[in-house]
Write a protein that holds these residues in place. Structure first.
Motif, PDB file in Angstrom:
ATOM      1  N   PHE A 157       0.824  -1.199   0.000  1.00 17.00           N
ATOM      2  CA  PHE A 157       0.000   0.000   0.000  1.00 17.00           C
ATOM      3  C   PHE A 157       0.865   1.259   0.000  1.00 17.00           C
ATOM      4  CE2 PHE A 157      -2.907   3.158   1.687  1.00 17.00           C
ATOM      5  CZ  PHE A 157      -4.108   2.845   1.054  1.00 17.00           C
ATOM      6  N   ARG A 158       1.906   1.242   0.810  1.00 17.71           N
ATOM      7  CA  ARG A 158       2.792   2.414   0.895  1.00 17.71           C
ATOM      8  C   ARG A 158       3.487   2.670  -0.433  1.00 17.71           C
ATOM      9  NH1 ARG A 158       4.266   4.519   6.006  1.00 17.71           N
ATOM     10  NH2 ARG A 158       6.204   5.134   5.018  1.00 17.71           N
ATOM     11  N   VAL A 159       3.854   1.602  -1.122  1.00 20.36           N
ATOM     12  CA  VAL A 159       4.491   1.755  -2.437  1.00 20.36           C
ATOM     13  C   VAL A 159       3.476   2.297  -3.438  1.00 20.36           C
ATOM     14  CG1 VAL A 159       5.545   0.502  -4.365  1.00 20.36           C
ATOM     15  CG2 VAL A 159       6.246  -0.008  -2.014  1.00 20.36           C
ATOM     16  N   LEU A 160       2.312   1.680  -3.490  1.00 21.71           N
ATOM     17  CA  LEU A 160       1.299   2.073  -4.460  1.00 21.71           C
ATOM     18  C   LEU A 160       0.753   3.475  -4.206  1.00 21.71           C
ATOM     19  CD1 LEU A 160      -0.651  -1.272  -4.785  1.00 21.71           C
ATOM     20  CD2 LEU A 160       1.020  -0.307  -6.379  1.00 21.71           C
ATOM     21  N   ALA A 161       0.709   3.886  -2.949  1.00 18.86           N
ATOM     22  CA  ALA A 161       0.186   5.206  -2.605  1.00 18.86           C
ATOM     23  C   ALA A 161       1.093   6.335  -3.082  1.00 18.86           C
ATOM     24  CB  ALA A 161      -0.017   5.308  -1.092  1.00 18.86           C
ATOM     25  N   ARG A 162       2.274   6.012  -3.503  1.00 17.43           N
ATOM     26  CA  ARG A 162       3.198   7.039  -4.000  1.00 17.43           C
ATOM     27  C   ARG A 162       2.878   7.466  -5.428  1.00 17.43           C
ATOM     28  NH1 ARG A 162       8.682   7.104  -1.159  1.00 17.43           N
ATOM     29  NH2 ARG A 162       8.178   6.116   0.801  1.00 17.43           N
ATOM     30  N   ARG A 182      -1.085   4.037  -8.074  1.00 16.59           N
ATOM     31  CA  ARG A 182      -2.501   3.686  -8.161  1.00 16.59           C
ATOM     32  C   ARG A 182      -3.361   4.884  -7.771  1.00 16.59           C
ATOM     33  NH1 ARG A 182      -1.250   0.017 -11.032  1.00 16.59           N
ATOM     34  NH2 ARG A 182      -1.165  -2.157 -10.436  1.00 16.59           N
ATOM     35  N   ASP A 183      -4.585   4.901  -8.298  1.00 19.12           N
ATOM     36  CA  ASP A 183      -5.504   5.980  -7.961  1.00 19.12           C
ATOM     37  C   ASP A 183      -6.234   5.663  -6.657  1.00 19.12           C
ATOM     38  OD1 ASP A 183      -7.430   4.084  -8.593  1.00 19.12           O
ATOM     39  OD2 ASP A 183      -8.023   5.046 -10.473  1.00 19.12           O
ATOM     40  N   ALA A 184      -7.034   6.613  -6.210  1.00 15.36           N
ATOM     41  CA  ALA A 184      -7.720   6.480  -4.915  1.00 15.36           C
ATOM     42  C   ALA A 184      -8.649   5.276  -4.890  1.00 15.36           C
ATOM     43  CB  ALA A 184      -8.484   7.761  -4.600  1.00 15.36           C
ATOM     44  N   GLU A 185      -9.334   4.998  -5.989  1.00 19.00           N
ATOM     45  CA  GLU A 185     -10.250   3.856  -6.019  1.00 19.00           C
ATOM     46  C   GLU A 185      -9.500   2.540  -5.842  1.00 19.00           C
ATOM     47  OE1 GLU A 185     -13.471   1.693  -5.760  1.00 19.00           O
ATOM     48  OE2 GLU A 185     -13.473   3.887  -5.790  1.00 19.00           O
ATOM     49  N   ALA A 186      -8.359   2.406  -6.469  1.00 21.19           N
ATOM     50  CA  ALA A 186      -7.550   1.187  -6.320  1.00 21.19           C
ATOM     51  C   ALA A 186      -7.082   1.038  -4.877  1.00 21.19           C
ATOM     52  CB  ALA A 186      -6.359   1.220  -7.267  1.00 21.19           C
ATOM     53  N   ARG A 226      -8.630   2.181  -2.218  1.00 21.81           N
ATOM     54  CA  ARG A 226      -9.794   1.780  -1.414  1.00 21.81           C
ATOM     55  C   ARG A 226     -10.061   0.291  -1.570  1.00 21.81           C
ATOM     56  NH1 ARG A 226     -11.366   7.042  -2.448  1.00 21.81           N
ATOM     57  NH2 ARG A 226     -12.322   6.631  -4.459  1.00 21.81           N
ATOM     58  N   SER A 227      -9.854  -0.222  -2.762  1.00 26.11           N
ATOM     59  CA  SER A 227     -10.038  -1.649  -3.003  1.00 26.11           C
ATOM     60  C   SER A 227      -9.048  -2.477  -2.183  1.00 26.11           C
ATOM     61  CB  SER A 227      -9.861  -1.938  -4.496  1.00 26.11           C
ATOM     62  OG  SER A 227      -9.903  -3.311  -4.741  1.00 26.11           O
ATOM     63  N   ILE A 228      -7.812  -2.024  -2.115  1.00 26.49           N
ATOM     64  CA  ILE A 228      -6.790  -2.709  -1.318  1.00 26.49           C
ATOM     65  C   ILE A 228      -7.162  -2.652   0.159  1.00 26.49           C
ATOM     66  CG2 ILE A 228      -4.366  -2.660  -0.596  1.00 26.49           C
ATOM     67  CD1 ILE A 228      -3.796  -1.527  -3.471  1.00 26.49           C
ATOM     68  N   LYS A 229      -7.651  -1.510   0.591  1.00 26.62           N
ATOM     69  CA  LYS A 229      -8.097  -1.371   1.988  1.00 26.62           C
ATOM     70  C   LYS A 229      -9.200  -2.386   2.284  1.00 26.62           C
ATOM     71  CE  LYS A 229     -11.067   1.642   4.556  1.00 26.62           C
ATOM     72  NZ  LYS A 229     -11.787   2.908   4.515  1.00 26.62           N
ATOM     73  N   GLY A 230     -10.141  -2.532   1.358  1.00 26.30           N
ATOM     74  CA  GLY A 230     -11.220  -3.499   1.544  1.00 26.30           C
ATOM     75  C   GLY A 230     -10.694  -4.916   1.665  1.00 26.30           C
ATOM     76  N   ALA A 231      -9.705  -5.256   0.842  1.00 27.71           N
ATOM     77  CA  ALA A 231      -9.106  -6.596   0.903  1.00 27.71           C
ATOM     78  C   ALA A 231      -8.441  -6.819   2.259  1.00 27.71           C
ATOM     79  CB  ALA A 231      -8.092  -6.772  -0.223  1.00 27.71           C
ATOM     80  N   ALA A 232      -7.762  -5.808   2.757  1.00 26.35           N
ATOM     81  CA  ALA A 232      -7.098  -5.926   4.063  1.00 26.35           C
ATOM     82  C   ALA A 232      -8.127  -6.152   5.173  1.00 26.35           C
ATOM     83  CB  ALA A 232      -6.271  -4.678   4.354  1.00 26.35           C
ATOM     84  N   LEU A 233      -9.229  -5.443   5.117  1.00 26.90           N
ATOM     85  CA  LEU A 233     -10.258  -5.606   6.137  1.00 26.90           C
ATOM     86  C   LEU A 233     -10.918  -6.978   6.056  1.00 26.90           C
ATOM     87  CD1 LEU A 233     -11.789  -2.034   5.993  1.00 26.90           C
ATOM     88  CD2 LEU A 233     -10.446  -3.029   7.856  1.00 26.90           C
ATOM     89  N   ARG A 234     -11.097  -7.500   4.853  1.00 30.52           N
ATOM     90  CA  ARG A 234     -11.688  -8.835   4.716  1.00 30.52           C
ATOM     91  C   ARG A 234     -10.786  -9.918   5.308  1.00 30.52           C
ATOM     92  NH1 ARG A 234     -13.337  -6.305   0.131  1.00 30.52           N
ATOM     93  NH2 ARG A 234     -11.701  -7.178  -1.189  1.00 30.52           N
ATOM     94  N   ILE A 235      -9.469  -9.690   5.302  1.00 32.82           N
ATOM     95  CA  ILE A 235      -8.542 -10.657   5.900  1.00 32.82           C
ATOM     96  C   ILE A 235      -8.877 -10.892   7.372  1.00 32.82           C
ATOM     97  CG2 ILE A 235      -6.129 -10.949   6.670  1.00 32.82           C
ATOM     98  CD1 ILE A 235      -5.318  -9.704   3.975  1.00 32.82           C
ATOM     99  N   ILE A 236      -9.321  -9.842   8.041  1.00 31.25           N
ATOM    100  CA  ILE A 236      -9.651  -9.982   9.459  1.00 31.25           C
ATOM    101  C   ILE A 236     -11.157 -10.107   9.684  1.00 31.25           C
ATOM    102  CG2 ILE A 236      -7.541  -8.934  10.351  1.00 31.25           C
ATOM    103  CD1 ILE A 236      -9.148  -6.322  10.709  1.00 31.25           C
ATOM    104  N   GLY A 237     -11.883 -10.395   8.601  1.00 28.49           N
ATOM    105  CA  GLY A 237     -13.297 -10.690   8.738  1.00 28.49           C
ATOM    106  C   GLY A 237     -14.223  -9.496   8.804  1.00 28.49           C
ATOM    107  N   VAL A 238     -13.739  -8.302   8.506  1.00 23.91           N
ATOM    108  CA  VAL A 238     -14.580  -7.104   8.541  1.00 23.91           C
ATOM    109  C   VAL A 238     -15.226  -6.934   7.168  1.00 23.91           C
ATOM    110  CG1 VAL A 238     -14.609  -4.587   8.814  1.00 23.91           C
ATOM    111  CG2 VAL A 238     -13.137  -5.989  10.275  1.00 23.91           C
TER     112      VAL A 238
END
Length: 92
Positions: A60-65, A68-72, A74-86
């Protein structure tokens, strides 16, 4: 590569390995606390989830530089949250 460079690279590798280990331990502690409080399911595999979150954080830190755009991101953030069941991210 000269001999000094090899030792410098090894030193950097140790620093990075230690830092990533601390980040993984942090995620592990937070996951265990969330499981204990009922915020996430007890069936979440703490070690695997913590390692996955470290990998996503670094990526994420690499891509945020700007890679990737904001939508991408947000998609990564969603994947991270699903890892912990959110699944409900409306408050996050």
């Amino acid at each position: 590569m000269n001999r000094g460079s090899r030792y410098a690279t090894f030193g950097i590798q140790q620093i990075v390995t230690r830092a990533l280990g601390k980040l993984e331990a942090f995620f592990g502690r937070r996951i265990e606390a969330a499981k204990a409080s009922g915020q996430i399911g007890a069936d979440i595999h703490t070690e695997g989830a913590a390692r996955s979150l470290v990998a996503l954080t670094v990526g994420f830190r690499v891509l945020a530089r700007g890679a990737r755009d904001a939508e991408a991101l947000r998609s990564i953030k969603g994947a991270a949250l699903r890892i912990i069941g959110v699944t409900d991210t409306t408050r996050i």
